[in-house]
Design an enzyme around this catalytic site. Structure first.
Site, short mmCIF file in Angstrom:
data_model
loop_
_atom_site.label_atom_id
_atom_site.label_comp_id
_atom_site.label_asym_id
_atom_site.label_seq_id
_atom_site.Cartn_x
_atom_site.Cartn_y
_atom_site.Cartn_z
N ASP B 91 68.62 -91.40 -19.80
CA ASP B 91 68.56 -92.84 -19.57
C ASP B 91 67.62 -93.08 -18.40
OD1 ASP B 91 68.91 -95.51 -19.73
OD2 ASP B 91 71.03 -95.52 -19.20
N ALA B 92 66.35 -93.22 -18.75
CA ALA B 92 65.27 -93.19 -17.76
C ALA B 92 64.51 -94.51 -17.71
CB ALA B 92 64.31 -92.05 -18.10
N LYS B 93 64.59 -95.28 -18.78
CA LYS B 93 63.93 -96.60 -18.86
C LYS B 93 62.48 -96.55 -18.41
CE LYS B 93 68.27 -99.16 -18.84
NZ LYS B 93 69.29 -98.11 -18.75
N ARG B 94 61.75 -95.57 -18.91
CA ARG B 94 60.35 -95.41 -18.56
C ARG B 94 59.46 -96.32 -19.42
NH1 ARG B 94 63.01 -92.74 -15.09
NH2 ARG B 94 62.26 -90.73 -14.31
#
Lengths: 266, 266
Positions: B91-94
């Site tokens: 869960d990095a939301k890059r």
């Protein structure tokens, strides 16, 4: 370094150049690959060669994360290597719910001690405000980006304005010009007059000059404010100017050209 | 593990639970702090305790990055520790311009070998497509998030629909239900019927049950499709169920409750 100190550095050096350390290990000169940390060696030489001509370095976290733990070590060594005469930006484009954004803010402002970090606005106020709580640091929120995909959502009409305009207008109320900047791509020069009508006082971080084709002259004319108010980032066109042993000399020459051109616009 | 294999795991286990490893070092039991890597020790015990009840683990990168290089080591050890019977999500939301997103995709899909990564849509097609080029991996794009800030931009009207609806409709064309999911927060249960009319076939990663207050019953009724099609994430309510030596037993008990409840909805 604060935005106030950055402004003073820009005035005294007559440069608003930021050098982007998008230090892709597959693109650095081959002779460095035998070093224990090739990317750090590359960065050190690039920094030493460009230091007189720029006021800031922007580290693009993606190029470090792609190398895993070793890359994160290189990132940490690089930010520590940059002297405090220069404004350090983590180009990380983070953003999440409040308690998670607080952790990202801690990562970049405390653990790594960057002066600034880029933040994505999609998730709204509680995803941005934890960064702004660091009042002596700088939060740089994406406004209108330099890539073709900006057309998909950023330029969509929403009410009487487009999404990125709504983002600029809304986010500007969450911080002040002393701790908040916006990313606006140099490839959107036609938008700068409009952007300055919405956020006259905020600094703009402007990527897209160089490899992406934006014009330094045009954006300098349209985007500067009384406080200079722009930081123009150049990455590939400087750091990959040369491919051989003399890469740092070539990077220095290109950075010097940008500096010279900027002096003329100030 | 692919989305197809995840679907089979959900059917055979009768669980669509994802456990979120938001392993904040300031919240883990005090007796672990003397260990060489307290967060990894915590994660190992949480994973062992919850493995029978869930089909997936979601690692929130912020809680690891805040610890610097050491945190990134813990992240790497944790993803390697999770058995390949379980679907792993960064869960990095890059999200960044194309050549940079390619580096993020490499970081999470190759270097760390996650099955999935979360991606922010603001910058449009070229920021998302480099992830989707990994056809056996899963790209999870933010649609409508669980936080209060979702109102600022995601719920803005744009033309005949709201921004998040436009995002779902647009991004759905960039991938297929076999390599693309969307994040939709459980706190927006009133939107699920509408969401299913836009993207009937895609899996939804649903955070916001537990500490954030979303109802498992309501989202299960409204968001499931013929393929189950939802993965419900619970982080704090499971991993911080207990504060003492018996934390893993307490986490196990809560995970078992969610599993039991999910069986009833399948």
């Amino acid at each position: 370094m604060t935005i106030q100190q950055l402004t003073e550095a820009i005035r005294s050096k007559q440069s608003y150049l930021c050098v982007g350390l998008d230090s892709d290990i597959t693109k650095i000169p081959a002779h460095l690959l035998s070093r224990p940390d090739p990317v750090f060696e590359f960065n050190k030489q690039i920094i030493a060669a460009t230091l007189p001509f720029c006021v800031s370095y922007k580290i693009n976290t993606a190029f470090y994360e792609s190398q895993g733990v070793k890359g994160w070590e290189t990132l940490e060594k690089t930010v520590n290597y940059i002297p405090d005469t220069h404004f350090t930006i983590a180009d990380a484009k983070r953003g999440d719910i409040g308690n998670t954004s607080s952790q990202y803010a801690k990562a970049f402002f405390e653990t790594l001690n960057f002066d600034a970090v880029t933040v994505a606005p999609y998730m709204g106020a509680d995803s941005v405000k934890p960064f702004l709580e660091y009042r002596d640091k700088c939060t740089i929120v994406l406004g209108l980006t330099s890539n073709s995909g900006a057309r998909d959502f950023e330029l969509l009409p929403t009410g009487n304005e487009r999404l990125y305009e709504k983002v600029l207008r809304t986010v500007a109320n969450w911080g002040s010009a002393s701790n908040l900047m916006f990313v606006v791509g140099a490839t959107r020069a036609e938008e700068f007059t409009n952007i300055r009508s919405i956020i006259p006082d905020h600094f703009l971080l402007v990527p897209g000059v160089g490899a992406q084709g934006g014009s330094l002259k045009e954006i300098s004319e349209k985007a500067m404010n009384g406080n200079v108010g722009i930081l123009v980032n150049v990455s590939r066109a400087i750091i990959f100017a040369g491919e051989k042993e003399n890469f740092a000399t070539e990077a220095s020459a290109i950075a010097a050209q940008y500096h010279q051109e900027m002096k003329g616009y100030m």
